[in-house]
Design an enzyme around this catalytic site. Sequence first.
Site, mmCIF file in Angstrom:
data_model
loop_
_atom_site.group_PDB
_atom_site.id
_atom_site.type_symbol
_atom_site.label_atom_id
_atom_site.label_comp_id
_atom_site.label_asym_id
_atom_site.label_seq_id
_atom_site.Cartn_x
_atom_site.Cartn_y
_atom_site.Cartn_z
ATOM 1 N N THR A 28 0.818 -1.220 0.000
ATOM 2 C CA THR A 28 0.000 0.000 0.000
ATOM 3 C C THR A 28 0.849 1.267 0.000
ATOM 4 O OG1 THR A 28 -1.724 -1.145 1.197
ATOM 5 C CG2 THR A 28 -1.744 1.231 1.374
ATOM 6 N N SER A 73 2.471 -7.794 -0.440
ATOM 7 C CA SER A 73 3.250 -8.645 0.466
ATOM 8 C C SER A 73 2.587 -9.993 0.745
ATOM 9 C CB SER A 73 3.583 -7.915 1.761
ATOM 10 O OG SER A 73 2.512 -7.914 2.645
ATOM 11 N N SER A 74 1.318 -10.153 0.365
ATOM 12 C CA SER A 74 0.713 -11.481 0.509
ATOM 13 C C SER A 74 1.337 -12.467 -0.482
ATOM 14 C CB SER A 74 -0.792 -11.414 0.276
ATOM 15 O OG SER A 74 -1.357 -10.555 1.230
ATOM 16 N N ASP A 105 1.022 -6.617 5.369
ATOM 17 C CA ASP A 105 0.402 -7.913 5.667
ATOM 18 C C ASP A 105 1.403 -8.960 6.160
ATOM 19 O OD1 ASP A 105 -2.019 -6.857 5.001
ATOM 20 O OD2 ASP A 105 -2.157 -7.809 3.034
ATOM 21 N N GLN A 291 -0.718 -19.810 21.257
ATOM 22 C CA GLN A 291 -1.669 -18.966 20.533
ATOM 23 C C GLN A 291 -1.909 -17.639 21.249
ATOM 24 O OE1 GLN A 291 -5.250 -21.232 19.625
ATOM 25 N NE2 GLN A 291 -4.021 -22.935 18.864
ATOM 26 N N CYS A 292 -1.470 -17.560 22.516
ATOM 27 C CA CYS A 292 -1.629 -16.298 23.254
ATOM 28 C C CYS A 292 -0.580 -15.306 22.766
ATOM 29 C CB CYS A 292 -1.375 -16.493 24.752
ATOM 30 S SG CYS A 292 -2.575 -17.526 25.545
HETATM 31 N N1 ASP Z 1 -1.900 -5.939 0.895
HETATM 32 C C1 ASP Z 1 -0.934 -4.925 1.227
HETATM 33 C C2 ASP Z 1 0.406 -5.616 1.373
HETATM 34 O O1 ASP Z 1 0.677 -6.188 2.391
HETATM 35 C C3 ASP Z 1 -1.332 -4.234 2.459
HETATM 36 C C4 ASP Z 1 -0.372 -3.181 2.958
HETATM 37 O O2 ASP Z 1 0.623 -2.856 2.378
HETATM 38 O O3 ASP Z 1 -0.647 -2.648 4.033
HETATM 39 O O4 ASP Z 1 1.180 -5.617 0.456
#
Ligand code: ASP
Length: 355
Positions: A28, A73-74, A105, A291-292
């Site tokens: 983003t 980044s996903s 992300d 998980q905590c």
């Molecule tokens: N989907 C975007 C990413 O992780 C979200 C971000 O940059 O905040 O690349």
Amino acid sequence: MKVVKVDIDTATPLDPEASILIIYTGGTVGMVFDKVEKHLVPFNFSQILDHVPEISQFDYLLTVMSIEPAIDSSNVAMADWLMLAALIEENYGQYDGFVILHGTDTMAYSASALSFLLENLQKPVIFTGAQVPIGRLRTDARENLITALQIAATKQNGKSMVPEVCIYFRNLLLRGNRAKKVESSHFDAFKSDNYPPLAETGIDIEYSYEDILPHPVHSLRVHKQMSDKVAILKLFPGITQAVVQSILQAPGLQGIVLETFGSGNAPSTPWFLDLLQDALDRGVHILNVSQCDEGRVIQGQYETSTHLLQMGVIGGADITTEAAITKLMFVLGQGLDHEQTQTQLCQNLRGEITL
Ligand code: ASP
């Protein structure tokens, strides 16, 4: 993939205070609104001064390297971490610090991975990004980038103030392998529950000197390999034998992060223990992570974790899942024997765990 490079000199006619390499990977942070197309498009970082003119107030030598095409980044993968580590290695001598612009992300995974790949780091590698694109009026990219640059340039007694891989976001400088993304709508996207911030920014940047890693005595060593023969198995009440089996018996599996309940507790059902034992007997390394968000794994505190301890599951103490999985990838990539791998997994390698 290609790397486009632009040099920006904000120092002349003065001597530069610092030289910083900015690596733009995507996310983003690097988006602007296309008024004609009416959607967000990646922005050309050679025009960074048009969007963040405040940068010209620094006396720095900046180089911007943009990865093209930009990566959401996903989509980040192990090869991208190895590429970033290699870029830092190639440019290590020429710059005082590094700022990596990255999507939020998976930023905590990337920062953790880089912390393991860059051994004996003497210079700052600061990840940052934004919740609102740089081309939007209310963007948080400007403040994040400006402060990340300032932190990357800061020295004390001729040495970098923060010789670590970190995440700077909103007003916090966090150790990269302690951070987690916790927020997708507000600006304070990251936190680090089990380790204090390395700095907090207000009017000034206040460093927590005692929490920052000491400067290493040896020179930088960049690791070139990681293993992808890993998995995360998150437990939940009612998880079935078929699901656990499909993960623990995945072909070639070398290590798993077992996300357990509370202080490291897991079902004591015989089928579950048999599947774990079978994986351990095949040489699979199992790292127990809670998980905590806060607290730590203490195997042996309850009956429901005593069996894990007895079987040889490694207690992950207060490590995050992001750091645990990248640590597994890193340690397993070193080609060590079973004993040495177990030993490395139990150790604090880069400040990721409090023993
Ligand atoms: N989907 C975007 C990413 O992780 C979200 C971000 O940059 O905040 O690349």
